[in-house]
Design a protein around this motif. Structure first.
Motif, PDB file in Angstrom:
ATOM      1  N   SER A 106       0.814  -1.229   0.000  1.00  0.00           N
ATOM      2  CA  SER A 106       0.000   0.000   0.000  1.00  0.00           C
ATOM      3  C   SER A 106       0.839   1.268   0.000  1.00  0.00           C
ATOM      4  O   SER A 106       0.449   2.274   0.602  1.00  0.00           O
ATOM      5  N   VAL A 107       1.981   1.254  -0.682  1.00  0.00           N
ATOM      6  CA  VAL A 107       2.775   2.477  -0.812  1.00  0.00           C
ATOM      7  C   VAL A 107       2.709   3.055  -2.221  1.00  0.00           C
ATOM      8  O   VAL A 107       3.314   4.097  -2.487  1.00  0.00           O
TER       9      VAL A 107
ATOM     10  N   SER B   6       9.010   4.006   0.504  1.00  0.00           N
ATOM     11  CA  SER B   6       8.795   3.722   1.926  1.00  0.00           C
ATOM     12  C   SER B   6       7.935   4.809   2.530  1.00  0.00           C
ATOM     13  O   SER B   6       8.136   6.002   2.262  1.00  0.00           O
ATOM     14  N   ALA B   7       6.956   4.390   3.336  1.00  0.00           N
ATOM     15  CA  ALA B   7       6.142   5.349   4.066  1.00  0.00           C
ATOM     16  C   ALA B   7       6.978   6.015   5.149  1.00  0.00           C
ATOM     17  O   ALA B   7       8.036   5.516   5.553  1.00  0.00           O
TER      18      ALA B   7
ATOM     19  N   THR C  31       9.608   1.452   9.553  1.00  0.00           N
ATOM     20  CA  THR C  31      10.996   1.238   9.984  1.00  0.00           C
ATOM     21  C   THR C  31      11.455  -0.201   9.823  1.00  0.00           C
ATOM     22  O   THR C  31      12.594  -0.513  10.157  1.00  0.00           O
ATOM     23  N   ASP C  32      10.569  -1.099   9.341  1.00  0.00           N
ATOM     24  CA  ASP C  32      10.947  -2.507   9.235  1.00  0.00           C
ATOM     25  C   ASP C  32      11.823  -2.787   8.021  1.00  0.00           C
ATOM     26  O   ASP C  32      12.361  -3.890   7.900  1.00  0.00           O
ATOM     27  N   MET C  33      11.964  -1.828   7.122  1.00  0.00           N
ATOM     28  CA  MET C  33      12.743  -2.031   5.904  1.00  0.00           C
ATOM     29  C   MET C  33      13.928  -1.072   5.897  1.00  0.00           C
ATOM     30  O   MET C  33      13.750   0.151   5.855  1.00  0.00           O
ATOM     31  N   PRO C  34      15.150  -1.590   5.936  1.00  0.00           N
ATOM     32  CA  PRO C  34      16.315  -0.696   5.925  1.00  0.00           C
ATOM     33  C   PRO C  34      16.515  -0.078   4.549  1.00  0.00           C
ATOM     34  O   PRO C  34      15.904  -0.487   3.555  1.00  0.00           O
TER      35      PRO C  34
ATOM     36  N   VAL D 249      11.922   7.123  -2.492  1.00  0.00           N
ATOM     37  CA  VAL D 249      10.659   7.826  -2.736  1.00  0.00           C
ATOM     38  C   VAL D 249       9.795   7.704  -1.494  1.00  0.00           C
ATOM     39  O   VAL D 249       9.644   6.612  -0.933  1.00  0.00           O
ATOM     40  N   GLN D 250       9.237   8.819  -1.082  1.00  0.00           N
ATOM     41  CA  GLN D 250       8.341   8.831   0.072  1.00  0.00           C
ATOM     42  C   GLN D 250       6.958   9.290  -0.393  1.00  0.00           C
ATOM     43  O   GLN D 250       6.776  10.452  -0.757  1.00  0.00           O
ATOM     44  N   PRO D 251       5.966   8.397  -0.410  1.00  0.00           N
ATOM     45  CA  PRO D 251       4.630   8.790  -0.873  1.00  0.00           C
ATOM     46  C   PRO D 251       3.953   9.724   0.116  1.00  0.00           C
ATOM     47  O   PRO D 251       4.228   9.690   1.319  1.00  0.00           O
ATOM     48  N   GLN D 252       3.042  10.542  -0.421  1.00  0.00           N
ATOM     49  CA  GLN D 252       2.358  11.519   0.423  1.00  0.00           C
ATOM     50  C   GLN D 252       0.837  11.461   0.285  1.00  0.00           C
ATOM     51  O   GLN D 252       0.144  12.362   0.734  1.00  0.00           O
ATOM     52  N   PHE D 253       0.315  10.409  -0.359  1.00  0.00           N
ATOM     53  CA  PHE D 253      -1.130  10.307  -0.470  1.00  0.00           C
ATOM     54  C   PHE D 253      -1.712   9.766   0.832  1.00  0.00           C
ATOM     55  O   PHE D 253      -1.021   9.095   1.608  1.00  0.00           O
ATOM     56  N   PRO D 254      -2.980  10.038   1.110  1.00  0.00           N
ATOM     57  CA  PRO D 254      -3.590   9.570   2.372  1.00  0.00           C
ATOM     58  C   PRO D 254      -3.577   8.042   2.470  1.00  0.00           C
ATOM     59  O   PRO D 254      -3.919   7.338   1.528  1.00  0.00           O
TER      60      PRO D 254
END
Length: 652
Positions: free
Chosen positions: A275-276, A401-402, A406-409, A460-465
């Motif tokens: 869901s990212v 990554s959201a 923190t579970d994914m380095p 990449v850091q997603p910003q959608f709700p």
């Protein structure tokens, strides 16, 4: 005659007074919107027309009168008029957008527009747009384009001629041309109806997916009614594609890399948790690349949510057409495909790696490759991802990554070189501190960790709700899988037949027992019971290199699961024990069916709505019963609770 002269003199007098006022700088009167004579006589005509679409559920209802309407500036005016049957012509100034729910044909008549990253210009063929509310809504945006060296009058004359050629009424043409300006675009939206969508909509649980959800809209305008006549409902721009700055930056760099003339084509791997937005990112990137490249290769490694095939597959496909809808609207035949038979590889990771090797070997490295991976990135899933990266050796790795995940380095080149995978070992060096301990006695997929070329990491850091919140998506993953299966089976519908034909009314293929071998992938089934598991099941139609030879009249059963080419899928509708034949429904072409000599049965279920939607049958519906007692222990479906740890029992 005297009255006509006096009328003409009066008109000339008004024109002279207007010119005089312009010379002395007098303010102009505000232009009034044109209204037809019918509109003057019947002010409620549009309101009644719009109410019909609201009652049909095609568009959202206007807010109650007591609610305070927002400012008109919050929603820009949309110039839309009717054209021929079930058509609408839109004029969009540069930068204006239309976010919608529904489905339609789009033809760019003048200028250029962009839909989900793909540019559609004048003189291009029409494109099918699918925007169900189960996914983020599509947006049509007018973009800048290179104009020919023509005067403004010549441009207006050209636009008028195009509108006239598409049978836009004169009054509507005049109303539309009042908004004409340089760098504007004109598009034609037409009603879209395909056999595949008709088949999906014939099931009651999915009959609403293209209807606009009710939301608080400022008002219901005549333009909304025009759009509704084509099957389109206007939505808030926030329901469309939302790309963060980091995502746009990564996309821009990847496009530049793919256009460079180099000996080695870029290999782009996209990874991240559930869901990212991995699939959305891939579709958007593919569309942008197709604006500049004739094709791109796509390697699908996600068993649960594949892009071009039903679930449970690993595939390699050559993409030449834009993706302007969710996966169930573009089910295609891959260049190489293996039916894994499950939506997760957690129980058999070794076979998954071998399957991935087999499919990846078909990549010829002559065009850029985009790789989609699973959302399983915790525990053993992270170790498996390290193995996949070492196997495929991407040149660019996009890690989505959201913010609070923190579970994914960070999967930097140093981490991939040193970390232990599930079936590979990392480089042992003093700089690598406790990054994991692999299975030392297993050979790595592609050499040791220190032999891999470094990749370029793009974070990449997603910003959608709801980004990164599993289960918080628009639609549950199991429903999306059912829609993909229905989209595939929709290819069985004849294109020239308007009413939907139920599957039980179609003529199946007859396959002798001794012509194909059988294998249940996900469980051990006794040969005497294999026909029970085969009947009314979803099967992969495969080709194994060995010749199938039956020693008896019974079914031919394989002892091991083969890794072989899958040519398509089908439903075993019935089994004739007297004639020793299987009855199979499949959209695979007959010339490809002749190559099939193996049926693989996995854990991918047939959607329940297919069994329930069997009209015209008297009495009990086949394979459906209402006399089932869920109170009996073990009668219900077993649910895995992965968040609970298994209890360990100590031997006395």
């Amino acid at each position: 005659m005297a009255s006509r002269r006096s009328g003409s003199l009066g008109l000339l007098g008004r024109r002279r007074r207007l010119r005089l006022r312009r010379r002395v700088g007098a303010p102009r009167r505000p232009a009034r919107p044109p209204r037809s004579a019918a509109a003057e006589q019947e002010p409620d005509a549009w309101r009644d027309y719009a109410a019909a679409f609201v009652a049909a559920g095609l568009v959202a209802a206007p807010p109650p009168p007591e609610e305070e309407e927002p400012e008109r500036g919050e929603r820009p005016a949309l110039a839309a008029v009717e054209a021929k049957e079930s058509g609408a012509v839109l004029l969009l100034p540069q930068g204006q957008t239309l976010t919608f729910t529904g489905k339609c044909f789009l033809t760019c008549l003048y200028g250029s527009v962009q839909v989900f990253g793909f540019n559609i210009a004048q003189d291009q063929p029409p494109y099918s747009l699918f925007s169900p509310h189960s996914h983020c809504a599509l947006t049509i945006e007018a973009v800048a384009y290179k104009e020919l060296d023509k005067s403004k009058k010549e441009k207006r004359t050209e636009a008028k001629a195009i509108l006239k050629a598409h049978r836009v009424p004169q009054e509507a043409r005049c109303r539309l041309m009042k908004s004409f300006a340089p760098q504007c675009s004109v598009v034609l939206l037409e009603h879209l109806d395909t056999p595949g969508t008709r088949f999906i909509l014939s099931h009651s649980c999915f009959s609403h997916i293209f209807r606009a959800k009710r939301n608080k809209t400022p008002s219901f305008t005549p333009e909304d009614a025009v759009l509704a006549s084509t099957g389109v409902g206007r939505q808030d721009p926030g329901s469309g594609l939302l790309m963060s700055d980091s995502a746009l930056s990564a996309v821009e760099e990847l496009i530049q890399v793919c256009q460079e003339e180099d000996e080695n084509c870029p290999v782009i791997l996209v990874c991240g948790s559930k869901s990212v937005g991995k699939s959305t990112f891939n579709r958007y990137l593919i569309n942008l690349l197709l604006n500049r490249l004739p094709c791109i290769e796509f390697l699908e490694c996600d068993l649960g949510q594949p892009e071009f095939t039903p679930p449970g597959c690993v595939s390699l496909i050559n993409v030449t057409e834009p993706l302007l809808g969710p996966p169930f609207t573009h089910q295609r035949t891959p260049r190489k495909m293996v039916y894994f038979g499950e939506t997760s590889c957690e129980q058999d990771t070794e076979r998954y790696i071998d399957t991935l090797k087999y499919v990846f070997s078909a990549y010829e490295r002559d065009v850029p490759l985009l790789i989609n991976t699973m959302g399983w990135v915790k525990g053993a899933g992270l170790l498996l991802l390290v193995d996949i990266i070492r196997l495929l050796s991407p040149s660019h790795l996009v890690q989505i990554s959201a913010q609070d995940f923190t579970d994914m380095p960070t999967l930097s080149p140093e981490y991939i070189r040193c970390a232990a995978g599930l079936h590979t070992r990392g480089k042992v060096a003093p700089r690598c501190k406790n990054l994991g301990s692999g299975l030392g006695d297993l050979e790595p997929c592609r050499g040791q960790g220190d032999s891999l070329p470094p990749h370029k990491l793009l974070c990449v850091q997603p910003q959608f709700p709801g980004a990164g919140v599993a289960g918080d998506g628009r639609t549950h993953s199991s429903v999306l899988r059912d829609m993909a299966v229905l989209g595939y089976l929709g290819q069985l519908q004849p294109p020239e037949v308007d009413p939907v034909l139920p599957l039980h009314s179609l003529v199946p293929y007859q396959v002798p027992f001794n012509a194909v071998a059988l294998k249940v992938i996900h469980a051990d089934v006794a040969p005497a019971h294999i026909l029970y598991s085969l009947n009314a099941s979803w099967v992969g139609l495969c080709r194994i290199p060995d010749e199938v030879r039956g020693k008896s009249d019974g079914p031919v059963v394989l002892t091991q699961t083969p890794i072989c080419d899958c040519l398509g899928f089908g439903i075993v509708r019935g089994i004739d024990m007297d004639k020793k034949r299987y009855y199979i429904l499949t959209p695979v072409a007959p010339e490809n069916l002749r190559r099939v000599n193996c049926l693989l049965i996995g854990s991918i279920p047939i959607p329940n709505c297919i069994f329930l939607n069997q009209p015209g049958i008297e009495g009990e519906i086949p394979y459906v019963t209402s006399q089932y007692n869920y109170d009996i222990s073990g009668a219900g479906k077993l649910k895995l609770k992965k968040h609970l740890k298994r209890r360990e029992h100590n031997q006395p």
